[in-house]
Design an enzyme around this catalytic site. Sequence first.
Site, PDB file in Angstrom:
ATOM      1  N   HIS A  36       0.832  -1.187   0.000  1.00 19.03           N
ATOM      2  CA  HIS A  36       0.000   0.000   0.000  1.00 19.03           C
ATOM      3  C   HIS A  36       0.879   1.255   0.000  1.00 19.03           C
ATOM      4  CE1 HIS A  36      -2.781  -2.706   2.667  1.00 19.03           C
ATOM      5  NE2 HIS A  36      -2.748  -3.128   1.410  1.00 19.03           N
ATOM      6  N   TYR A  56       3.369   2.150  13.791  1.00 21.60           N
ATOM      7  CA  TYR A  56       3.779   3.173  12.839  1.00 21.60           C
ATOM      8  C   TYR A  56       3.120   4.519  13.142  1.00 21.60           C
ATOM      9  CZ  TYR A  56      -0.450   1.384  10.433  1.00 21.60           C
ATOM     10  OH  TYR A  56      -1.714   0.947  10.126  1.00 21.60           O
TER      11      TYR A  56
END
Length: 465
Positions: free
Chosen positions: A66, A129
Site C-alpha cells: 500500500h 507506525y
Amino acid sequence: MTQLAVYETRIPGLLVVDLPVHGDDRGWFKENWQRQKMVAAGLPDFGPVQNNISFNQAVGVTRGIHAEPWDKYISVATGRVFGAWVDLRAGDSFGATYWHEITPEVAIFVPRGVGNAFQTLEAPAAYTYLVSEHWSEAAQSQYTFLNLADEWVAIPWPIPLDQAELSAKDLAHPRLAEVTPVPPRRTLVVGGGGQLGRALVARWIYRTDVDAVTRDELDLADPVSVEEFDFSPYGTIINAAAYTAVDAAESDEGRRAAWAVNVTGVGRLVEIARAQRATLVHVSSDYVFDGTTEVHDEDEAPSPLGVYGQTKAAGDQLVASLPEHYILRTSWVIGEGGNFVDTMAGLAGRGIDPSVVDDQIGRLTFTADLAAVIDHLLTTRPAPGTYNVTNEGEPVSWARIAAEVFALTGHERGRVTPVSTQDYYAGKAGIAPRPRHSALDLAKIHATGFAPREQFAALGEHLAG
C-alpha cells in the site's frame, strides 16, 4: 549497544534507522521516536499526528503493498518482520524496491507514495507506525496498491506467499504495469492575477501540476475564504499576493488592509504550510529597510520606515518560522500590468515630460527573472532562508531608469527632469517614506548557481516585447 544512525536506501527518501535499545534481565527500553535526536541524525521533521499498531498473532501474516498519501515511520515493539517497499511515485525511480528485516533495533521512514508491505517472521508481532496525517475514508481513497506477488519487483518473501496468510483484498491488487504512479504534490500560486503570478503562469505554462488562483478564488484577508479553500493537494505554496499600495497604506483604511493581507493573511498561509508540511515561497521588499545602508544583505535587521514596510517585515518573520521556506527580497518590481517602466513609456509617447526622483537608488526586478529564481530554488533546493533577488547592474536612480526608457523608445533623455524626493512630494499629503538606498546584495543567490539578467538589457527586452 547500537548507536542512533540514519541510512539512505536505493529508494529516494526511504530511510533506515538504527535504534539504541537498552536492556537487562527485566527486558528492554528504547526511544522509538525522539524528534530532536532523530531530526539531527537525518530524519525529516515529518510531524506525526497519529500512532497505529498492527498486532499479528501468527508467523506468515503478510500485508500490503500500500502506498499512502502521508509519510510513515515504522518499527516493531515485539516480534520480528520482513519489510518490503516499492516506489510507486511518478518519476525515474518508479518500481525501485528495497527490503529489510525489522526488529526492535530498527525503524524505517517511508515517504508518501512509496508502497509498504510486511511479513511476520516471529510472532506475536506488534507492528507500530506513526503517520503524518489523520486517517480518513477520503484519504484512503487516495491509496495506491501493488500486488504482493508482482513478478517484476520480485520481492523475496521469506515465507512463500502460497504458504502465508494474506487478505483477499491484497491478493486482488494490480501488477506494476497496471499501476497509475502516484503524482507529485501540486504547486499553488496565490495571487495568480498579479504581476509575479502572471510571470509564474507564463513560465510554467506546460506544467500540469501548477494551480494559480486569483483573489476571487482565495482572499488571504478573508478567513472564510482561506478556511474553505482545499490546500491538501499542495506541497509547495508560492505567495505572490500582497497589499502593495505604499502610500495608501498610510491611511487608516489602508493600514488595516495592509496588515490584513501582508501579516494576518500571511500568518494563515504559514500555519497551513506548517500543517501540510509544504514549502512556502514568499516575496518580500526593500521597504523592510530604512535605506541608510547603501547595499543590503540578507542578514541586515529590518528597519522599516512606513506601514507597508512594517507589514512586509512582520510577514517575513512569520514565514521564517517555517522549516521549509524561501523569502525572496526584491526591489522595484516590473512585470505585466501597471508599473513604472510602462508609465514612463506611455508618457514619452504622449509627449509628456516628467519630473522623476534622482535620490532613491536601487535596481529593477523583472518578474520574469523573479519567476526564474523561484523555479531555480524549487528545483535545486538550497538551504531554506532569505535570498535577495533583483536584476544585475550598477544601482541607479528612478530618474536614470526613466531616461533610459525614453531613449529605448526613441525619445530624448533630456525630457526627463531629475528632482529630489523632497521636492517631488512637496505639498502632497499621505506620502509614505521611501528608503533612499534599495540595492540588494546578490552574492547569496549567485552562490546557488543563478545569475539574473542585467537590468538595462532586461529593460530593453521588456520594452521591445
